[in-house]
Design an enzyme around this catalytic site. Structure first.
Site, mmCIF file in Angstrom:
data_model
loop_
_atom_site.group_PDB
_atom_site.id
_atom_site.type_symbol
_atom_site.label_atom_id
_atom_site.label_comp_id
_atom_site.label_asym_id
_atom_site.label_seq_id
_atom_site.Cartn_x
_atom_site.Cartn_y
_atom_site.Cartn_z
ATOM 1 N N CYS A 12 0.724 -1.193 0.080
ATOM 2 C CA CYS A 12 0.184 -0.004 -0.088
ATOM 3 C C CYS A 12 0.817 1.385 -0.032
ATOM 4 O O CYS A 12 1.969 1.286 0.205
ATOM 5 C CB CYS A 12 -0.720 0.028 1.138
ATOM 6 S SG CYS A 12 -1.903 -1.251 1.229
ATOM 7 N N GLY A 38 0.604 0.329 -4.913
ATOM 8 C CA GLY A 38 -0.841 -0.323 -4.970
ATOM 9 C C GLY A 38 -1.787 0.136 -5.927
ATOM 10 O O GLY A 38 -1.828 1.311 -6.183
ATOM 11 N N ASN A 120 -0.276 1.094 5.813
ATOM 12 C CA ASN A 120 0.744 0.332 4.891
ATOM 13 C C ASN A 120 1.373 -0.414 5.804
ATOM 14 O O ASN A 120 2.227 0.000 6.751
ATOM 15 C CB ASN A 120 1.491 1.571 4.235
ATOM 16 C CG ASN A 120 2.632 1.031 3.493
ATOM 17 O OD1 ASN A 120 3.626 1.474 3.498
ATOM 18 N ND2 ASN A 120 2.361 -0.180 2.923
ATOM 19 N N GLY A 121 1.447 -1.781 5.487
ATOM 20 C CA GLY A 121 2.221 -2.738 6.173
ATOM 21 C C GLY A 121 1.642 -4.130 6.587
ATOM 22 O O GLY A 121 0.656 -4.379 5.614
ATOM 23 N N TYR A 266 14.146 -1.964 -4.889
ATOM 24 C CA TYR A 266 12.982 -2.147 -5.921
ATOM 25 C C TYR A 266 11.963 -1.191 -5.716
ATOM 26 O O TYR A 266 11.234 -0.671 -6.627
ATOM 27 C CB TYR A 266 12.479 -3.683 -6.007
ATOM 28 C CG TYR A 266 11.287 -3.796 -6.850
ATOM 29 C CD1 TYR A 266 11.329 -3.761 -8.298
ATOM 30 C CD2 TYR A 266 10.091 -4.106 -6.319
ATOM 31 C CE1 TYR A 266 10.402 -3.700 -9.244
ATOM 32 C CE2 TYR A 266 8.938 -4.318 -7.115
ATOM 33 C CZ TYR A 266 8.852 -4.100 -8.496
ATOM 34 O OH TYR A 266 7.946 -4.293 -9.466
#
Ligand code: SF4
Length: 493
Positions: A12, A38, A120-121, A266
């Protein structure tokens, strides 16, 4: 499977803004810049006062890219009104369904008023906490672990909202960056080990928070600083008036950091600044380290041509080429693969039965660059290996002298429990072939294959502190306790 699906997938991206009359428009641009984190769903919640001095929350969320969910721009100006907003880009997490209900931000109304959250996570003790909450009578609407945080906040017996949120965050384990919008404030927090990045920016008098600083650059806004690991910040009207953000420590003193090294390899955009450094610089260093450890020379003394797998490996390939030149090797960075940028997510593959052709939809080769030459292909990672193999087949059609694959990360051997989606161990090629690089080389049908080791990877990012990184997907050494039920549920390890 397209090329991106055979890469580690970030869960996310989050965004928040406080004190701006066009908050939804800023959130839209911010989420657009964070689209790489996302792509399956997107949502924005704003807070407005509709002439009655009472806070109202407005929400639009749906499946698709930001530009698709908010294709009708009137939504931003007519529905998502107000001077505070949070937004979320989502990739559907492992263990959660693709149900619309799981699209964030989540919004509730409880005894302290409205509250919306974007996360996010990945929480490593969500299952255990969820079971406890269900036993106490909580009713869950979604399968997302973010809802666990909401329940923990809403069920707190404390009277101060900040204390309620801090209490909830102390109970959760794993990786989290959250943005929370309440009736009178924007709150952002980052887990104590700082797995994922989160930054604070400023646009005129308004404050912004975002997963990556690239989200600040469209307007452009000023980068202020990163949210510290284990820090909770509060932005309210007073902050906007006095240029003052309130800061709290969630778990007392700072702990040793464990940033996700894959953000540098990345995930994050090269134009972002995370973990105290520019991603571009770190990615070039990964390329340089790769060339130091694994240079390629032409057996006939001819020039070596370095190509990247666009777009994520472009910067790494530049670093790789620069280092070869430094070593006195005749090398040139070339564009040997062309990527189509105009493929929608729903593009129909030519002949669904022939998955080998999938990579052709995304990439084409520049024959004149490759023919008869020694080619170094720089890529950031190999997950299943399926598309890498297809790519090698495609490159062979140009009749190069030889193809040497160089990977700017170690072999991925283990799953990530901190917010990146890898396939099962059986599907990870390095894990399936017991980390045997010779076997992977044979499978991919390249003339040579080399990865960075964990030590070389950490050397490349050492300016940010070698000890400050998580490398668990390479080593299996997880920096937190991971609930065995959670492991089993997610990856059957
Ligand atoms: S396990 Fe790998 S992908 Fe997950 S946080 Fe650690 S380094 Fe990042």
């Amino acid at each position: 499977m397209n090329y991106e699906e055979d890469k580690p997938i970030s869960y996310c991206g989050i965004f928040g803004i406080y004190g701006n009359p066009t908050s939804s428009v800023q959130a839209y641009y911010g989420l657009h810049a964070l689209q790489h984190r996302g792509q399956e769903a997107s949502g924005i919640v704003t807070r407005s006062f509709n002439g009655d001095n009472k806070a109202h929350f407005n929400i639009i969320k749906g499946e698709g890219l930001v530009s698709e969910v908010f294709a009708d721009h009137n939504l931003l100006t007519d529905v998502l009104i107000g001077n505070a907003a949070i937004g979320h880009n989502r990739y559907s997490t492992t263990g959660s369904t693709k149900s619309r209900k799981n699209i964030q931000p989540f919004m509730v109304n409880y005894r302290m008023g409205n509250l919306a959250i974007g996360h996010n996570g990945n929480l490593t003790n969500a299952k255990e906490l969820r079971e406890g909450l269900v036993n106490e009578g909580a009713i869950f609407q979604t399968t997302s672990d973010t809802e666990v945080i909401l329940h923990l906040i809403a069920r707190s017996k404390l009277d101060n909202q900040i204390d309620q949120i801090m209490e909830a965050l102390r109970k959760i384990e794993g990786a989290y960056c959250v943005v929370i919008l309440t009736d009178d404030k924007l709150i952002a927090a980052r887990d104590p080990l700082g797995f994922r990045p989160l930054s604070i920016g400023k646009l005129y008098n308004s404050f912004l928070v975002a997963s990556e600083t690239c989200a600040f650059d469209i307007q452009p806004s000023e980068f202020i600083r990163e949210v510290e690991p284990g820090e909770l910040i509060v932005i309210d009207d007073e902050s906007v008036r006095n240029n003052d953000i309130k800061s709290f420590r969630i778990n007392g003193d700072p702990q040793p950091k464990k940033h996700c090294v894959f953000e540098y390899i990345y995930f994050s955009r090269p134009d972002s600044f995370i973990f105290g450094h520019n991603v571009d610089k770190m990615r070039r260093r990964l390329g340089k380290e790769l060339a130091k450890a694994h240079p390629v020379t032409d057996p006939d003394g001819d020039r070596v041509y370095v190509i990247s797998v666009p777009d994520s490996s472009n910067t790494t390939a530049l670093g790789y080429t620069r280092e070869l030149e430094k070593q006195g090797i005749d090398a040139r960075h070339e564009i040997g693969l062309i990527r189509s940028h105009y493929i929608g997510r729903t593009f129909i593959q030519p002949g669904q039965s022939n998955r080998e052709n999938g990579v052709r939809i995304k990439f084409n080769i520049v024959k004149g660059v490759l023919e008869g030459r020694t080619i170094v292909v720089v890529d950031d990672s190999i997950v299943r290996g399926t598309t890498s193999k297809q790519l090698v087949h495609l490159l062979r059609e140009a009749n190069p002298k030889s193809i040497h694959l160089r990977i700017s990360s170690p072999p991925i051997m283990y799953p990530c429990f901190y917010g990146m989606d890898f396939p099962s161990k059986e599907e990870l090629i390095a894990s399936r072939l017991n980390g045997n690089i010779e076997e992977i080389k044979k499978y991919l049908e390249v003339d040579s294959l080399e990865y960075l080791t964990i030590d070389e990877t950490l050397e490349a990012v050492s300016e940010a502190g070698k000890e400050n990184f998580c490398t668990a997907c390479f080593s299996g050494n997880y920096p937190t306790n991971v609930d065995i039920h959670f492991k089993k549920e997610m990856y059957e390890v």
